[in-house]
Design a protein around this motif. Sequence first.
Motif, PDB file in Angstrom:
ATOM      1  N   GLU A 103     -15.564  16.937  18.431  1.00 46.43           N
ATOM      2  CA  GLU A 103     -16.011  18.024  17.571  1.00 46.43           C
ATOM      3  C   GLU A 103     -15.816  17.648  16.099  1.00 46.43           C
ATOM      4  O   GLU A 103     -14.928  16.855  15.769  1.00 46.43           O
ATOM      5  N   PRO A 104     -16.624  18.238  15.213  1.00 45.44           N
ATOM      6  CA  PRO A 104     -16.465  17.882  13.789  1.00 45.44           C
ATOM      7  C   PRO A 104     -15.232  18.544  13.189  1.00 45.44           C
ATOM      8  O   PRO A 104     -14.733  19.557  13.685  1.00 45.44           O
ATOM      9  N   SER A 105     -14.760  17.948  12.109  1.00 45.99           N
ATOM     10  CA  SER A 105     -13.660  18.531  11.360  1.00 45.99           C
ATOM     11  C   SER A 105     -14.169  19.723  10.556  1.00 45.99           C
ATOM     12  O   SER A 105     -15.370  19.997  10.492  1.00 45.99           O
ATOM     13  N   GLU A 106     -13.238  20.420   9.948  1.00 46.49           N
ATOM     14  CA  GLU A 106     -13.645  21.475   9.034  1.00 46.49           C
ATOM     15  C   GLU A 106     -14.331  20.858   7.815  1.00 46.49           C
ATOM     16  O   GLU A 106     -13.912  19.823   7.318  1.00 46.49           O
ATOM     17  N   ALA A 107     -15.385  21.500   7.373  1.00 44.71           N
ATOM     18  CA  ALA A 107     -16.141  20.967   6.236  1.00 44.71           C
ATOM     19  C   ALA A 107     -15.328  21.079   4.953  1.00 44.71           C
ATOM     20  O   ALA A 107     -14.504  21.991   4.795  1.00 44.71           O
ATOM     21  N   THR A 108     -15.557  20.147   4.060  1.00 45.53           N
ATOM     22  CA  THR A 108     -14.894  20.207   2.763  1.00 45.53           C
ATOM     23  C   THR A 108     -15.505  21.325   1.925  1.00 45.53           C
ATOM     24  O   THR A 108     -16.555  21.864   2.248  1.00 45.53           O
ATOM     25  N   GLU A 109     -14.815  21.638   0.863  1.00 39.05           N
ATOM     26  CA  GLU A 109     -15.402  22.561  -0.101  1.00 39.05           C
ATOM     27  C   GLU A 109     -16.577  21.893  -0.807  1.00 39.05           C
ATOM     28  O   GLU A 109     -16.691  20.672  -0.828  1.00 39.05           O
ATOM     29  N   ALA A 110     -17.452  22.711  -1.350  1.00 43.36           N
ATOM     30  CA  ALA A 110     -18.625  22.169  -2.035  1.00 43.36           C
ATOM     31  C   ALA A 110     -18.194  21.285  -3.201  1.00 43.36           C
ATOM     32  O   ALA A 110     -17.358  21.676  -4.015  1.00 43.36           O
ATOM     33  N   THR A 111     -18.747  20.087  -3.240  1.00 38.62           N
ATOM     34  CA  THR A 111     -18.408  19.108  -4.274  1.00 38.62           C
ATOM     35  C   THR A 111     -19.674  18.733  -5.029  1.00 38.62           C
ATOM     36  O   THR A 111     -20.662  18.319  -4.433  1.00 38.62           O
ATOM     37  N   VAL A 112     -19.643  18.892  -6.335  1.00 35.73           N
ATOM     38  CA  VAL A 112     -20.788  18.554  -7.188  1.00 35.73           C
ATOM     39  C   VAL A 112     -20.681  17.085  -7.550  1.00 35.73           C
ATOM     40  O   VAL A 112     -19.626  16.606  -7.979  1.00 35.73           O
ATOM     41  N   VAL A 113     -21.773  16.347  -7.365  1.00 35.28           N
ATOM     42  CA  VAL A 113     -21.800  14.912  -7.662  1.00 35.28           C
ATOM     43  C   VAL A 113     -21.846  14.743  -9.174  1.00 35.28           C
ATOM     44  O   VAL A 113     -22.788  15.180  -9.835  1.00 35.28           O
ATOM     45  N   GLY A 114     -20.826  14.122  -9.687  1.00 34.75           N
ATOM     46  CA  GLY A 114     -20.739  13.900 -11.133  1.00 34.75           C
ATOM     47  C   GLY A 114     -19.352  13.422 -11.482  1.00 34.75           C
ATOM     48  O   GLY A 114     -18.414  13.499 -10.674  1.00 34.75           O
ATOM     49  N   ASP A 115     -19.212  12.887 -12.659  1.00 28.15           N
ATOM     50  CA  ASP A 115     -17.915  12.381 -13.103  1.00 28.15           C
ATOM     51  C   ASP A 115     -16.961  13.528 -13.350  1.00 28.15           C
ATOM     52  O   ASP A 115     -17.246  14.435 -14.140  1.00 28.15           O
ATOM     53  N   LYS A 116     -15.821  13.506 -12.639  1.00 29.79           N
ATOM     54  CA  LYS A 116     -14.795  14.518 -12.844  1.00 29.79           C
ATOM     55  C   LYS A 116     -13.843  14.151 -13.982  1.00 29.79           C
ATOM     56  O   LYS A 116     -13.129  14.985 -14.490  1.00 29.79           O
ATOM     57  N   LEU A 117     -13.822  12.867 -14.322  1.00 35.56           N
ATOM     58  CA  LEU A 117     -12.952  12.398 -15.400  1.00 35.56           C
ATOM     59  C   LEU A 117     -13.788  12.166 -16.635  1.00 35.56           C
ATOM     60  O   LEU A 117     -14.748  11.387 -16.621  1.00 35.56           O
ATOM     61  N   ASP A 118     -13.444  12.870 -17.700  1.00 32.09           N
ATOM     62  CA  ASP A 118     -14.191  12.752 -18.948  1.00 32.09           C
ATOM     63  C   ASP A 118     -13.667  11.599 -19.785  1.00 32.09           C
ATOM     64  O   ASP A 118     -12.479  11.244 -19.719  1.00 32.09           O
ATOM     65  N   ILE A 119     -14.553  11.026 -20.577  1.00 29.95           N
ATOM     66  CA  ILE A 119     -14.135  10.009 -21.547  1.00 29.95           C
ATOM     67  C   ILE A 119     -13.228  10.683 -22.570  1.00 29.95           C
ATOM     68  O   ILE A 119     -13.525  11.789 -23.039  1.00 29.95           O
ATOM     69  N   PRO A 120     -12.085  10.072 -22.913  1.00 23.23           N
ATOM     70  CA  PRO A 120     -11.167  10.745 -23.842  1.00 23.23           C
ATOM     71  C   PRO A 120     -11.784  10.937 -25.215  1.00 23.23           C
ATOM     72  O   PRO A 120     -12.708  10.217 -25.621  1.00 23.23           O
ATOM     73  N   SER A 121     -11.252  11.926 -25.908  1.00 21.35           N
ATOM     74  CA  SER A 121     -11.691  12.146 -27.286  1.00 21.35           C
ATOM     75  C   SER A 121     -11.101  11.072 -28.196  1.00 21.35           C
ATOM     76  O   SER A 121     -10.127  10.402 -27.851  1.00 21.35           O
ATOM     77  N   ALA A 122     -11.689  10.929 -29.345  1.00 19.45           N
ATOM     78  CA  ALA A 122     -11.247   9.888 -30.273  1.00 19.45           C
ATOM     79  C   ALA A 122      -9.886  10.254 -30.863  1.00 19.45           C
ATOM     80  O   ALA A 122      -9.608  11.429 -31.118  1.00 19.45           O
TER      81      ALA A 122
END
Length: 1638
Positions: free
Chosen positions: A664-683
């Motif tokens: 049987e399948p596992s419980e589904a994960t929460e909805a995940t949006v494809v995109g970078d979760k880590l932002d480039i730091p500010s200067a």
Amino acid sequence: MSLPFYQRHHQHFDRAYRHKELESTLSQYHKEEKRKSAIYTHGSAAYSQEAAYRHGSASYDQQSIASSQKSAESYAHDSVAHSKTSAAYSLESDLLSKKAEAYRLGSELISKKADAYRLGYETYTPRQTYVSGITDTEEERIKESAAYVARRNLLATGEGITSIHKEKSSSLEEETYEKKSRKVAIRETAERMSLKKTLRETEDFHRKLNEDSLLHAPDFIIKPRSHTIWEKQNVKFHCTVTGWPEPRLTWYKNNVPINVHVNPGKYVIEGRYGMHSLEINKCDFEDTAQYRASAMNVKGELSAYASLVVKRYKKGEFDESFFHAGAVTLPLSFGVTPHGYASRFEIHFVDTFEVSFGREGETVSLGCTVIIHPDIKRFQPEIQWYRNGVLFTPSKWVQTHWSGERATLTLTHANKEDEGLYTLRVVMGDYYEEYSAYVFVRDADADMPGAPGSPLDVKCLDANKDYVIISWKQPAVDGGSPIVGYFIDKCEVGTTRWSQCNETPVKFARFPVTGLIEGRSYVFRVRAVNNAGISIPSRVSEPVAALDPADRARLRSHPSAPWTGQIIVTEEEPTEGIVPGPPLGLHVTEATKNYIVLSWKPPYERGHEGVMYYVEKCVAGTENWQRVNTEIPVKSPRFALFDLAEGKSYQFRVRCCNSAGIGEPSEATEATVVGDKLDIPSAPSHVVPTRNTDTSVVLTWTESKDAKELVGYYIEASKVGSSQWEPCNNNPVKGTRFTCHGLSTGDHYIFRVRAVNAAGLSGYSQESEAIEVKAAIGGGLLHGVCPGLSGKADGLTDHTLNWEGMHESSQPIFDTDVLLKRSAKPNRQTVPHSNAKQRSPPDNAMSETVPTSSSKKPTTKQASKPHPGTRSALERTKKKSDIAAPSPPYDITVLESVRDAMVLGWKQPKIVGGAEITGYYVNYREVIGGEPEEWKEANIKPVSERAYRVHDLKENTIYQFQVAAANLAGLGTPSPPSKSFKCEEWTIAVPGPPHDLSCIEVRKESLVILWKPPIYIGRSPVTGFYVDMKETNASAEHWKSVNAKATANKYLKICGLKEGTSYVFRVRAANKAGVGNPSDPTDPVIAETRPGTKEVVVEVDDNGVISLNFECDQMTADSKFVWSKNYEPIEDDSRLAIDTKGGKSKAVFKDLSEEDLGVYSCIVTDTDGISSSYTLDEDEIKRLLALSHAHKFPVIPLKSELAVEILEKGQVRFWMQAEKMSGSAKVNFVFNDKGIVHGEKYKMKIDHNSGMIEMVMDRLEDEDEGTYTFQLQDGKATNQSSLVLIGDVFQKLQKEAEFQRQEWFRKQGPHFVEYLGWEVTPECDVLLKCKVANIKKETHIVWYKDEREIMVDEKHDFKDGVCTLLITEFSKKDAGIYEVILKDDRGKDKSILKLVEGAFADLMTEVCKVIALSATELKIQSTEEGIRLYSFVNYYLEDLRVSWSHNEVKIKYTERVKTGVTGEQIWLQINEPTPSDKGKYLMELFDGKTGHTKTVDLSGQAFDEAFAEFQRLKALAIAEKNRARVLGGLPDVVTIQEGKALNLTCLVWGNPVPEVSWLKNEKHLTGDDHIILKFESGKVACFTITCVNTVDSGRYSLVVKNQYGTETSDFTVSVFIPEEGFEIPQPEVSKGDKKKKA
């Protein structure tokens, strides 16, 4: 048949994998079993022998049980154990029968093979066993394999049994049979049944006798014993371990594995025949710990514990005999020298290494000559090398050498990872000295110009069976163009073939590599890519094995093939299949726009068989699950998904599978949006350079805000005016302070900083102010560092501390004053410095005052005074004549205890008697059996501190103490006896309690608490303090911590108090081991602001002098102002001058700078706790310095600096504006250092009211290039502003002025206000338009394309000043250069629009966009072929790309599913639709930049209706196609002469084959000899009249008919008689009657 144990290390055993030798042995075993069955059927003659066999088997069973119970001795002495077993077995067998003798013979065979095994086993007797990974030696592997083969042949094939069978068979052949009676026959039958039962039991026994019964978990026969010894003695732990396979034993100290290579000679680890030992040489106090022996094999792990307590000698009790005779060196951790106990060595560095610069691939060597005084041969130094505070271990990259005089470190192949602060530490006993310098490593030359630098610090994370994450750091050099991504390469260990892991470059500095082969080891490297090319590869990573973490731990002690460098992963023989359950804990561990990583745990229900996994995904909000890895299931509980649509939201789930099926399948994960979760730091910001040496500058900056997973910072420098930036570091630094070396003396530099994390590099900070590179006054030492630590300008290349403060912000900050006074150096490993004393008591000292932070040599009286704000302050307001002796001190506590001394602490008396306390006297007494003895004096001279060490006490004896205070009035009453304290050595790891707490600066919402650090610091230095508080009347459980993070200061400001509430406070000290016990609570303090309370105020006078001012109107005659910095007495008067007059005190700064950062407090003595403080941080100092400069040098404030602008006619206007000017203000206008005045060329104007100053020039000539300055003077205040107009700036301004001048002239005639441009109409036409002005009736407009005039039908009326040209159905043929010309008698103007290349592409994109937006909604149409989805657009262009998707999956076009465009209709044809074609269809129109979509839902009722209509149309088409019909061949009219033969033929079609009939004059016609009617092959119909006569004239019809329809074809036959010359008239046949359908 059992299997080799090396095939059962893994859970998944493949039945197909069997050794040929095992197959042959199995076959032989089956033959012997058949032979036994034949022998046993002969009856009673074999009974006596079989009884013996049964008895012998029982004895064998007993011996087997005994053997397994005493497996330790049997496996430690293998041959002896087998000999005993065979002997015991033979004794039992001799009592019964010959079969037992046969078993004895078999046992002797076992003994012989065991002897052979023992001879091979005894050749391997290692002295040390050290676990270092998952590989092993070849000898151990061969040994275990040989042992197993011997046991397998003995126990699995049944050699002894075979010999018995042979003997029994020979005896039966000679036996004669006699006639038996019924009684004998019955008895023999019963015995035969009993014999068969015995045989079955024996067979079951041998079936179970496999290697599983030989394998067992480790067991400690003898456990290690705890010891208590004296310092400098040796100790040895012993233990005996059994288990098979032979367990690997590892020794731990406080749960840390002991590495014999770190301290050679310190530890000796031995192991032989299951007996193991750990010897510790020359034990010291630091060896006091818990030691653990951990034994592990494939069956499990077991540990045994023992403790070691090392006691110290009292002074004078050291015995030199403990040192071994002839020893060359002594243990370095012992501080004994020929000068006596705790004397010190002098360590000096000569010929030192300076700041070094290397390049990747080069060899870099650092060296330093070390001189040690006194020079004692038996005492050799320990040489340690550190980089950024981390101890070096020799490797292929780093080599160290110590010649006895010179220490060297060589980087054989320098890489950017090697950049950092290098420290040489020389340790002599308990003392050390250090020398540090920075090493910079630049990038190697790129293979191609413009390529970026190589990445660095490649690491392998989260390794599993077929998966690993690779991380790296981005390079500082990008080669001049941005880095577009990185390539990751892998190489299998043992080979030289590199393969690329990713097809397209990845930007994120982490990447999951999949597809690894389980059990093999890999190394990785990374290359950077930009537009110019690819960088050289990075340094390779450390090898990593593709193994499950659990398998790695289990196989660590038993690698399968150590001599090959590979790990053979085999599988267990599976039991009955169990469908696995769902995986557990599925979650997304990492998500970027390029990939998503899933992680989960194996299920509980999986049986003994291993499981693999299928991963499924679906778009969030739907249940359309799609399997991702459809072909091959994954083995690791990790999976990386690529090719996901960026911005979409997905859910994931996982299924387990094995040979039994898919779970049987596992419980589904929460909805995940494809995109970078880590932002480039500010200067970063606020980059501030500071002078350091002739070739270096210290740079500080403010860290990036809200930066996550920050890797560090890159710094770049540029010479002023060069615009060329060079990196200052190639390895990111984590701090906010860095020393930039290698600069040119006297040149001016500017700097900038950028931050880096895994997502990428931030933008650059603002450029710093320019700074000239030259040595700073005072040698260039950093703030807070003692000048005594460095004797030269470059503070990095002399005796610096083991910190990275100048390069890393995470290092500790030390007290400058303490360093100045004690010349002490901190040691991260708690090793005392060579200039510091050990903690032993001084010679001939009976007692002493405890040195605390306030026990420095005092320079002012305030150091010995108690803190104000206590109750005694009220008493000090009395007159001198009213003084009295103080009340008793109270709350006596023990701050430290050793074997013969104790440190006491107490609180000052509540009533001081109106005079200062001059000292304290301490008494002590023993308490024996609960009865106190007589009091004894601990000190003769009074002590000024409230902490005191009492010496010469007896160990393990109970004491009581009392303290008396003294002032000018005399000695006060002693305190009551304290609680009883036992004098014993404290060995706890955490520090003791702080002491001497006091509260100052009490306000209604805040106060400041001060304390002194604990006397007993535990096993490591104190790292910080925690302050607790509670309301006075609250219970103990209401204590709460004020600061969540430990503070390194000895003070803390507590805010958030409730006004009028009484509080008590306490302090706890912390070190690496934990947090110690709290101090005694303070006296209750009420949070209130006393009336008349004043604060410290900062002032800046007219001369720019900065001062702190404090005023008090409650002073007494003896009151004094006491200033302190960071709540420590101010002893350095070079920075601050104190001026006190009456009730006012002023602290004047002589030269305010960053050295003056801190908290300045002022306390007024002999008052009721009057005190205040003021904090000077960086921002406040900058503000005050700016204000000071403004007061010293007043300026006229400006609203705007000197600026220039171009006026309408091309005139140039210079202007500036002051905030305020008086009527007497003057302005001087200067050009190139020469004054200019109002005249024909320059027009000046000054408005004193608004402060506006301006100068206008009609035209800029070449000689006007230079510097313009406006100088203002208004009384004392002055100001000026300059504007430099030279070079490109002047030329640009001159061109702009000339352009504006020409524009003004152009606008005098017809001209364009807005030049020619384009727009796309909603009808998808292109409209060229421009806006004109100054038009009259005579003005003409002419359009051209590619220099050919465009004929316009109508004359333009210039309505609203807009001219347009409409181009319908715009396409590629309309590309070109368009020009429009305006002209009349006043002049002409023209505008050109180039619609070629990029401009034409942009226009086509916009046209396609409008066409896409004009598309109608998708509609459904049924046809006879299937279902058609279509949409109409205004008109269609080939540049508009069309794509179709079904349920978010792009449609692959086939013969069944087609797409196309017909006119303005865009369609998708689905031929022969099926239920699988249901779903959501999406049409995407891509205009070159953006996709425009239209959707339709072809499911449910919509699909059913369309499908039904398709079926109907299809049926009609089939009917039309297959109906009966006459294809041709019959004429309309046949005229024939009488007597002739008529033959007509036609083709007929129909499916099924139609029925054919003929009519004459609408009556049925039957064939005969005269009229012959034929229908051949179902296709050809023939009509024949053999001899025509007049009767045959008439109208004939051919009728064809099948199930789909009927058709009739008519023709007329006309017969004439030639002789008579006339025809028989026939009725006319009208057109269209020839064929008729029914």
